[in-house]
Design an enzyme around this catalytic site. Structure first.
Site, PDB file in Angstrom:
ATOM      1  N   GLY A 125     -17.047 173.178 -35.796  1.00  0.00           N
ATOM      2  CA  GLY A 125     -15.879 174.022 -36.016  1.00  0.00           C
ATOM      3  C   GLY A 125     -15.327 173.899 -37.426  1.00  0.00           C
ATOM      4  O   GLY A 125     -14.921 174.892 -38.031  1.00  0.00           O
ATOM      5  N   ASN A 136      -4.521 173.005 -30.782  1.00  0.00           N
ATOM      6  CA  ASN A 136      -5.273 171.859 -30.271  1.00  0.00           C
ATOM      7  C   ASN A 136      -4.395 170.762 -29.699  1.00  0.00           C
ATOM      8  O   ASN A 136      -4.829 170.005 -28.845  1.00  0.00           O
ATOM      9  CB  ASN A 136      -6.180 171.295 -31.363  1.00  0.00           C
ATOM     10  CG  ASN A 136      -5.443 171.009 -32.642  1.00  0.00           C
ATOM     11  OD1 ASN A 136      -4.688 171.847 -33.146  1.00  0.00           O
ATOM     12  ND2 ASN A 136      -5.643 169.827 -33.178  1.00  0.00           N
ATOM     13  N   GLN A 180     -10.390 175.522 -29.646  1.00  0.00           N
ATOM     14  CA  GLN A 180      -9.844 175.065 -28.358  1.00  0.00           C
ATOM     15  C   GLN A 180      -9.957 176.128 -27.269  1.00  0.00           C
ATOM     16  O   GLN A 180      -9.875 175.826 -26.087  1.00  0.00           O
ATOM     17  CB  GLN A 180      -8.375 174.656 -28.527  1.00  0.00           C
ATOM     18  CG  GLN A 180      -8.177 173.410 -29.366  1.00  0.00           C
ATOM     19  CD  GLN A 180      -8.693 172.149 -28.702  1.00  0.00           C
ATOM     20  OE1 GLN A 180      -8.697 172.019 -27.482  1.00  0.00           O
ATOM     21  NE2 GLN A 180      -9.142 171.198 -29.504  1.00  0.00           N
ATOM     22  N   HIS A 212     -18.802 171.217 -28.632  1.00  0.00           N
ATOM     23  CA  HIS A 212     -18.460 170.006 -27.864  1.00  0.00           C
ATOM     24  C   HIS A 212     -17.107 170.093 -27.168  1.00  0.00           C
ATOM     25  O   HIS A 212     -16.712 169.165 -26.456  1.00  0.00           O
ATOM     26  CB  HIS A 212     -18.557 168.760 -28.740  1.00  0.00           C
ATOM     27  CG  HIS A 212     -17.440 168.585 -29.713  1.00  0.00           C
ATOM     28  ND1 HIS A 212     -16.444 167.664 -29.513  1.00  0.00           N
ATOM     29  CD2 HIS A 212     -17.177 169.190 -30.882  1.00  0.00           C
ATOM     30  CE1 HIS A 212     -15.603 167.724 -30.536  1.00  0.00           C
ATOM     31  NE2 HIS A 212     -16.024 168.643 -31.374  1.00  0.00           N
ATOM     32  N   THR A 268     -32.609 173.059 -41.890  1.00  0.00           N
ATOM     33  CA  THR A 268     -33.358 173.332 -40.664  1.00  0.00           C
ATOM     34  C   THR A 268     -32.411 173.361 -39.478  1.00  0.00           C
ATOM     35  O   THR A 268     -31.576 172.473 -39.311  1.00  0.00           O
ATOM     36  CB  THR A 268     -34.441 172.249 -40.465  1.00  0.00           C
ATOM     37  OG1 THR A 268     -35.315 172.305 -41.586  1.00  0.00           O
ATOM     38  CG2 THR A 268     -35.226 172.480 -39.187  1.00  0.00           C
ATOM     39  N   CYS A 308       0.939 156.159 -35.750  1.00  0.00           N
ATOM     40  CA  CYS A 308       0.070 154.995 -35.645  1.00  0.00           C
ATOM     41  C   CYS A 308      -1.325 155.362 -35.156  1.00  0.00           C
ATOM     42  O   CYS A 308      -2.263 154.617 -35.346  1.00  0.00           O
ATOM     43  CB  CYS A 308       0.678 153.950 -34.729  1.00  0.00           C
ATOM     44  SG  CYS A 308       1.942 153.024 -35.574  1.00  0.00           S
TER      45      CYS A 308
END
Lengths: 145, 396
Positions: B70, B151, B179, B201, B238, B325
């Protein structure tokens, strides 16, 4: 894993967590905007100038909680003079290391101890030097620069 | 019990996708550019995969370019539209505050090259209006790029309305549908989408495969990767045949089962939202109606997201957060800040993203463990102490 076993242990089973209503000194460092606040409470034996008990409350990530916990362990039962010499590096080493972007948590823990001692000194009219000027957490060090 | 609730980050490869990929490693392993049999067998599979994406996106196979994901598709779309704009003397781009970094960082790069970028503000609902886009379009606008669905908070943008406005204004329109693809119906023709990026994915395909759709005759593609003549010379290297074949199989499966998956997953989502917002001083980020079927994003006051994630993980729940964090910076998620949440609240965010593999029992497990973890962390938090004794005001 992001964290060492020691860090995870102190995060999952924090020592000395909680409030202390009859504390002789309370120090709070950090700010909610940055995502970490540590508040440390100490009980002091006035005659021997020894820290007899410590508690903490922390808002923050896993390493903020773990460094708070470790710092309380390292100063509990120790003379104030020794607590004041606690460095963030010593806390990091005791935890078997922290990821680079979490080092500021250990700085915060060191500062929380100093802030609590400063509060105790202020309340008891004990003079101290500028080494107890506590970080406001907005400096370059804390910003990771 | 282990509950994987981070499907917006990535998904498990489906059985169908895996089965489609496996023969490509040792049977159809040829280079599609080779003339011999095994090469042409691979070329045939590449062609079929391209047709699959074209069919479900409602475009022509020649309008499909395979990329490494993406992010590459987003980069190439933006750089290509900018290059065309520059040739026409148009250097203004419209986007939003809460795009993915693949868009925002590319826009920053274009800014340094003299482009002016308008980032639209995000309403509290998490859904921008087509009118905002219309109002921002100028004679020198060379690109509008608006994500299909966010997302982090899962809110779905009015893509067909924006597409229509862009078509009428004659401005190329790109949407980052990473998404949305495989989860929401997409018809690039009916929706007036000129360019679209997706990533395999996110819908049970393999990592490392993306698609860039560009309407024929609109924006000429500029290479991000230079080299051989693969992908009509627009993307050298490729072709990742196993990945592309697995991506197409996953996309076909996701599109064919979209309605039933959405029904199942949104029911689980709504149960989570209903139960978890009962936790005092919690808020759902972004509106519930126009939302991806699997997205739950909440903020809990007085706590910090990373410690929440670590404790959830200990209880078997795998989720994510927009706290600083977890990002390695001092700032919490730009998406939550764009919604107008204060820093201290944005630090206490939790994203649970579901898929059709999640079960009712898993949802019940999350509902059972989360309130206890929130209470435990609040008990430890000096911020919560101040909120409760009135020294600090509740924001949510």
């Amino acid at each position: 894993m992001l964290y060492s076993e020691k860090v995870m242990d102190h995060f999952q089973n924090p020592r000395n967590v909680g409030k202390m209503d009859d504390a002789d000194g309370v120090g709070e460092v950090g700010n909610a905007k940055c995502g970490d606040i540590m508040r440390m409470y100490i009980k002091v034996d006035h005659d021997t100038q020894t820290i007899t008990d410590v508690k903490f409350n922390t808002f923050g990530c896993g390493s903020a909680i773990a460094t708070s916990s470790m710092a309380t362990e390292m100063i509990k039962g120790k003379p104030i003079s020794e607590a004041l010499s606690l460095s963030n590096q010593a806390v990091v080493e005791a935890l078997d290391g922290l990821p680079a972007h979490k080092i500021h948590c250990s700085v915060l823990a060191e500062q929380a101890v100093k802030a609590a001692v400063k509060d105790y000194y202020d309340k008891n009219n004990i003079s101290y030097g500028k080494e107890l000027q506590v970080c406001d957490h907005d400096c370059a060090h804390c910003a990771g620069e | 019990m282990r509950v994987y609730a981070d499907n917006a980050a990535t998904t498990a490869v489906s059985e169908t996708s895996l089965a489609a990929m496996l023969p490509c490693f040792r049977e159809y392993y040829g280079n599609p550019s080779s003339l011999h049999t095994v090469g042409q067998e691979a070329a045939e599979r590449l062609s079929l995969a391209r047709q699959t994406f074209a069919r479900y996106l409602h475009c022509n196979p020649a309008e499909i370019t395979f990329t490494s994901g993406g992010s590459e598709a987003d980069n190439q779309a933006l750089l290509s539209a900018a290059a065309l704009g520059e040739r026409k003397g148009k250097k203004h781009i419209i986007s939003t505050q809460f795009e993915h970094h693949a868009i925002l960082h590319t826009l920053n790069k274009l800014r340094k090259n003299g482009f002016e970028v308008t980032l639209l503000d995000i309403p509290k609902s998490g859904v921008i209006t087509a009118q905002q886009v219309k109002d921002a379009i100028r004679p020198d606008t060379c690109l509008v790029t608006i994500m299909f669905a966010n997302n982090e908070i899962g809110t779905i943008q009015p893509i067909p309305e924006i597409g229509k406005i862009c078509r009428e204004a004659g401005v190329p329109f790109h949407t980052d549908a990473v998404q949305a693809a495989g989860h929401l119906p997409i018809d690039v023709q009916a929706m007036d989408i000129g360019m679209l990026s997706l990533s395999a994915h996110k819908f049970h395909g393999p990592k490392g495969v993306g698609v860039l759709y560009v309407r024929k005759g609109s924006v000429p593609l500029v290479n991000v990767i230079e080299g051989g003549a693969q992908e009509r010379g627009k993307r050298a290297g490729t072709e990742n045949i196993p990945g592309i074949v697995g991506a197409a199989a996953a996309f076909k499966e996701a599109c064919e089962h979209m309605a039933e998956n959405a029904e199942k997953v949104s029911r689980l989502r709504d149960k989570l939202i209903a139960e978890l917002t009962k936790i005092p001083h919690s808020i759902l980020n972004g509106e519930q109606e126009r939302r991806l079927p699997g997205n739950v994003n909440l903020c809990f006051e007085g706590i910090e997201g990373e410690s929440l994630l670590l404790l959830l993980d200990q209880q078997g729940v795998e989720a994510s957060s927009g706290s600083a964090c977890t990002s390695g910076s001092l700032d919490p998620s730009h998406v939550l800040l764009a919604l107008g949440l204060p820093h201290e609240v944005a630090h206490g965010s939790l994203r649970l993203s579901l898929c059709e593999y999640n079960t009712e029992e898993e949802i019940d497990h999350i509902i059972a463990v989360l309130p206890g973890i929130i209470s435990y962390l609040r008990e430890m938090s000096p911020v919560w102490d101040e909120l409760e004794n009135g020294q600090r005001e509740h924001v949510i």
